[in-house]
Scaffold this motif. Sequence first.
Motif, PDB file in Angstrom:
ATOM      1  N   ALA A   1     -12.647   8.121  -6.443  1.00 31.82           N
ATOM      2  CA  ALA A   1     -13.370   9.068  -7.284  1.00 31.82           C
ATOM      3  C   ALA A   1     -12.485  10.224  -7.726  1.00 31.82           C
ATOM      4  O   ALA A   1     -12.702  10.804  -8.788  1.00 31.82           O
ATOM      5  N   ASP A   2     -11.481  10.579  -6.923  1.00 30.52           N
ATOM      6  CA  ASP A   2     -10.630  11.727  -7.232  1.00 30.52           C
ATOM      7  C   ASP A   2      -9.172  11.355  -6.995  1.00 30.52           C
ATOM      8  O   ASP A   2      -8.729  11.274  -5.848  1.00 30.52           O
ATOM      9  N   VAL A   3      -8.420  11.137  -8.066  1.00 29.27           N
ATOM     10  CA  VAL A   3      -7.019  10.728  -7.905  1.00 29.27           C
ATOM     11  C   VAL A   3      -6.132  11.901  -7.495  1.00 29.27           C
ATOM     12  O   VAL A   3      -4.982  11.695  -7.099  1.00 29.27           O
ATOM     13  N   ASP A   4      -6.647  13.125  -7.583  1.00 30.11           N
ATOM     14  CA  ASP A   4      -5.851  14.282  -7.163  1.00 30.11           C
ATOM     15  C   ASP A   4      -5.719  14.354  -5.643  1.00 30.11           C
ATOM     16  O   ASP A   4      -4.796  14.978  -5.124  1.00 30.11           O
ATOM     17  N   GLU A   5      -6.647  13.723  -4.940  1.00 26.95           N
ATOM     18  CA  GLU A   5      -6.562  13.670  -3.483  1.00 26.95           C
ATOM     19  C   GLU A   5      -5.662  12.507  -3.068  1.00 26.95           C
ATOM     20  O   GLU A   5      -5.770  11.405  -3.598  1.00 26.95           O
ATOM     21  N   ARG A   6      -4.785  12.752  -2.137  1.00 25.23           N
ATOM     22  CA  ARG A   6      -3.911  11.688  -1.641  1.00 25.23           C
ATOM     23  C   ARG A   6      -4.742  10.631  -0.924  1.00 25.23           C
ATOM     24  O   ARG A   6      -5.668  10.973  -0.177  1.00 25.23           O
ATOM     25  N   PRO A   7      -4.438   9.356  -1.120  1.00 26.16           N
ATOM     26  CA  PRO A   7      -5.185   8.303  -0.432  1.00 26.16           C
ATOM     27  C   PRO A   7      -5.106   8.487   1.078  1.00 26.16           C
ATOM     28  O   PRO A   7      -4.064   8.887   1.603  1.00 26.16           O
ATOM     29  N   PRO A   8      -6.189   8.210   1.793  1.00 27.88           N
ATOM     30  CA  PRO A   8      -6.187   8.377   3.249  1.00 27.88           C
ATOM     31  C   PRO A   8      -5.058   7.584   3.913  1.00 27.88           C
ATOM     32  O   PRO A   8      -4.822   6.417   3.581  1.00 27.88           O
ATOM     33  N   ALA A   9      -4.372   8.219   4.843  1.00 31.05           N
ATOM     34  CA  ALA A   9      -3.213   7.599   5.496  1.00 31.05           C
ATOM     35  C   ALA A   9      -3.591   6.312   6.211  1.00 31.05           C
ATOM     36  O   ALA A   9      -2.824   5.338   6.215  1.00 31.05           O
ATOM     37  N   ALA A  10      -4.787   6.286   6.830  1.00 31.57           N
ATOM     38  CA  ALA A  10      -5.203   5.083   7.560  1.00 31.57           C
ATOM     39  C   ALA A  10      -5.373   3.901   6.616  1.00 31.57           C
ATOM     40  O   ALA A  10      -5.008   2.767   6.938  1.00 31.57           O
ATOM     41  N   LEU A  11      -5.934   4.163   5.433  1.00 34.31           N
ATOM     42  CA  LEU A  11      -6.112   3.092   4.450  1.00 34.31           C
ATOM     43  C   LEU A  11      -4.765   2.603   3.930  1.00 34.31           C
ATOM     44  O   LEU A  11      -4.522   1.399   3.823  1.00 34.31           O
ATOM     45  N   VAL A  12      -3.872   3.529   3.619  1.00 35.19           N
ATOM     46  CA  VAL A  12      -2.545   3.165   3.122  1.00 35.19           C
ATOM     47  C   VAL A  12      -1.807   2.310   4.141  1.00 35.19           C
ATOM     48  O   VAL A  12      -1.207   1.278   3.805  1.00 35.19           O
ATOM     49  N   ALA A  13      -1.859   2.701   5.415  1.00 34.33           N
ATOM     50  CA  ALA A  13      -1.166   1.952   6.462  1.00 34.33           C
ATOM     51  C   ALA A  13      -1.753   0.559   6.622  1.00 34.33           C
ATOM     52  O   ALA A  13      -1.017  -0.424   6.795  1.00 34.33           O
ATOM     53  N   ALA A  14      -3.079   0.460   6.548  1.00 33.83           N
ATOM     54  CA  ALA A  14      -3.730  -0.847   6.708  1.00 33.83           C
ATOM     55  C   ALA A  14      -3.385  -1.774   5.545  1.00 33.83           C
ATOM     56  O   ALA A  14      -3.158  -2.983   5.742  1.00 33.83           O
ATOM     57  N   ILE A  15      -3.335  -1.230   4.327  1.00 35.03           N
ATOM     58  CA  ILE A  15      -2.984  -2.030   3.144  1.00 35.03           C
ATOM     59  C   ILE A  15      -1.543  -2.511   3.245  1.00 35.03           C
ATOM     60  O   ILE A  15      -1.228  -3.680   2.980  1.00 35.03           O
ATOM     61  N   ARG A  16      -0.653  -1.616   3.625  1.00 36.20           N
ATOM     62  CA  ARG A  16       0.764  -1.975   3.744  1.00 36.20           C
ATOM     63  C   ARG A  16       0.951  -3.072   4.793  1.00 36.20           C
ATOM     64  O   ARG A  16       1.692  -4.042   4.579  1.00 36.20           O
ATOM     65  N   SER A  17       0.282  -2.938   5.922  1.00 36.99           N
ATOM     66  CA  SER A  17       0.409  -3.917   6.999  1.00 36.99           C
ATOM     67  C   SER A  17      -0.142  -5.280   6.586  1.00 36.99           C
ATOM     68  O   SER A  17       0.472  -6.316   6.853  1.00 36.99           O
ATOM     69  N   ALA A  18      -1.296  -5.275   5.928  1.00 39.00           N
ATOM     70  CA  ALA A  18      -1.904  -6.541   5.507  1.00 39.00           C
ATOM     71  C   ALA A  18      -1.019  -7.251   4.493  1.00 39.00           C
ATOM     72  O   ALA A  18      -0.839  -8.477   4.550  1.00 39.00           O
ATOM     73  N   HIS A  19      -0.437  -6.497   3.565  1.00 37.89           N
ATOM     74  CA  HIS A  19       0.433  -7.113   2.573  1.00 37.89           C
ATOM     75  C   HIS A  19       1.666  -7.727   3.222  1.00 37.89           C
ATOM     76  O   HIS A  19       2.110  -8.821   2.840  1.00 37.89           O
ATOM     77  N   SER A  20       2.229  -7.039   4.199  1.00 40.46           N
ATOM     78  CA  SER A  20       3.417  -7.573   4.875  1.00 40.46           C
ATOM     79  C   SER A  20       3.104  -8.854   5.622  1.00 40.46           C
ATOM     80  O   SER A  20       3.999  -9.655   5.897  1.00 40.46           O
ATOM     81  N   SER A  21       1.823  -9.072   5.929  1.00 38.40           N
ATOM     82  CA  SER A  21       1.406 -10.299   6.608  1.00 38.40           C
ATOM     83  C   SER A  21       1.048 -11.408   5.627  1.00 38.40           C
ATOM     84  O   SER A  21       0.643 -12.499   6.047  1.00 38.40           O
ATOM     85  N   GLY A  22       1.147 -11.113   4.323  1.00 35.74           N
ATOM     86  CA  GLY A  22       0.908 -12.156   3.327  1.00 35.74           C
ATOM     87  C   GLY A  22      -0.421 -12.088   2.610  1.00 35.74           C
ATOM     88  O   GLY A  22      -0.741 -12.993   1.835  1.00 35.74           O
ATOM     89  N   THR A  23      -1.199 -11.035   2.827  1.00 39.37           N
ATOM     90  CA  THR A  23      -2.496 -10.924   2.178  1.00 39.37           C
ATOM     91  C   THR A  23      -2.333 -10.529   0.714  1.00 39.37           C
ATOM     92  O   THR A  23      -1.504  -9.689   0.373  1.00 39.37           O
ATOM     93  N   ARG A  24      -3.142 -11.114  -0.140  1.00 41.47           N
ATOM     94  CA  ARG A  24      -3.163 -10.752  -1.556  1.00 41.47           C
ATOM     95  C   ARG A  24      -3.924  -9.442  -1.728  1.00 41.47           C
ATOM     96  O   ARG A  24      -5.042  -9.291  -1.242  1.00 41.47           O
ATOM     97  N   ILE A  25      -3.330  -8.497  -2.464  1.00 44.77           N
ATOM     98  CA  ILE A  25      -3.922  -7.172  -2.635  1.00 44.77           C
ATOM     99  C   ILE A  25      -4.192  -6.932  -4.110  1.00 44.77           C
ATOM    100  O   ILE A  25      -3.302  -7.130  -4.949  1.00 44.77           O
TER     101      ILE A  25
END
Length: 311
Positions: free
Chosen positions: A73-97
Amino acid sequence: MHTVAVAAIGHLLHFELGIAYEIFGNPPVGVDDWYDVQLCGPTPIQVGPFQVAPSHDLDQLASAGTILVPALADVDERPPAALVAAIRSAHSSGTRIASLCTGAFVLGAAGLLDGRRATTHWAHTAELQSRYPEAEVDPDVLYTDNGDVLTAAGKAAAVDLCLHLIHRDHGATIANTVARRLVVPPHRAGGQAQFVSTPVQPSGDHSLANLLAWAQERLDQPLTVADLAKHAGTSPRHLGRQFRAVTGQTPLQWLLTQRVRRAQQLLESTDVPVEKVAVSAGLGTATTLRRHFQRAVGVPPNAYRQSFRST
């Protein structure tokens, strides 16, 4: 079943979140091997005026086949660190994002856009490029597909990306079946422009109303500015000023815009060869049509027709 995990933290836009559930949560009749949609997040999320409780934690993202990141809803706010870490980890495991609209900022924060083509809503592409300079941000396309990382522009383009994913997983017939249920155009190629740069057609109550109607009936003819000025009973210079005031374009720009739009209509509604479309639209040859059509719409005429005439 292929799990589609919707990553949800904070305040999300309800349109894109609803798209994910509407498209991936409702299998077409006769299709058994469909998707299992899971809303994943650590706490209840704000979706427009509503609060929604996720059914799974972010840990579930690691086992998903596809992760969708809805619009923030607000791109001026930095994405939550927990979400960013989870996305990065899932992608490194081969998940399509795949991100929808401003969800691309989460992918950027996770480093997934570095060296890849990406897009988001046209109003935010400049900010996305500025914030993540290693990304190749394209402001003029509906969506991008890098194989395991996909991004979509705003609103309707999110529908296009979801249909594209179904097209990849289940083929064109199933994707178009879903499109018909949604009452939207069939799967469109991602390279199409987010919008064709044409001003709103002026209403009939203005000084050029009769001239524009006259010209639109003769788009297949070789009209010049002199021809238009003669019919309007004015000079070419004065006509140019009138056109800019009424349409926001020069007479030749307006003619080209109308001819591309005529070509779009013919490609969508008929099966006549591209060469005849070019003649009917006043663009002369197929080569000229392809050049102007690609520049205005973002894809070649045949690709445009395939998207809108698929069965």
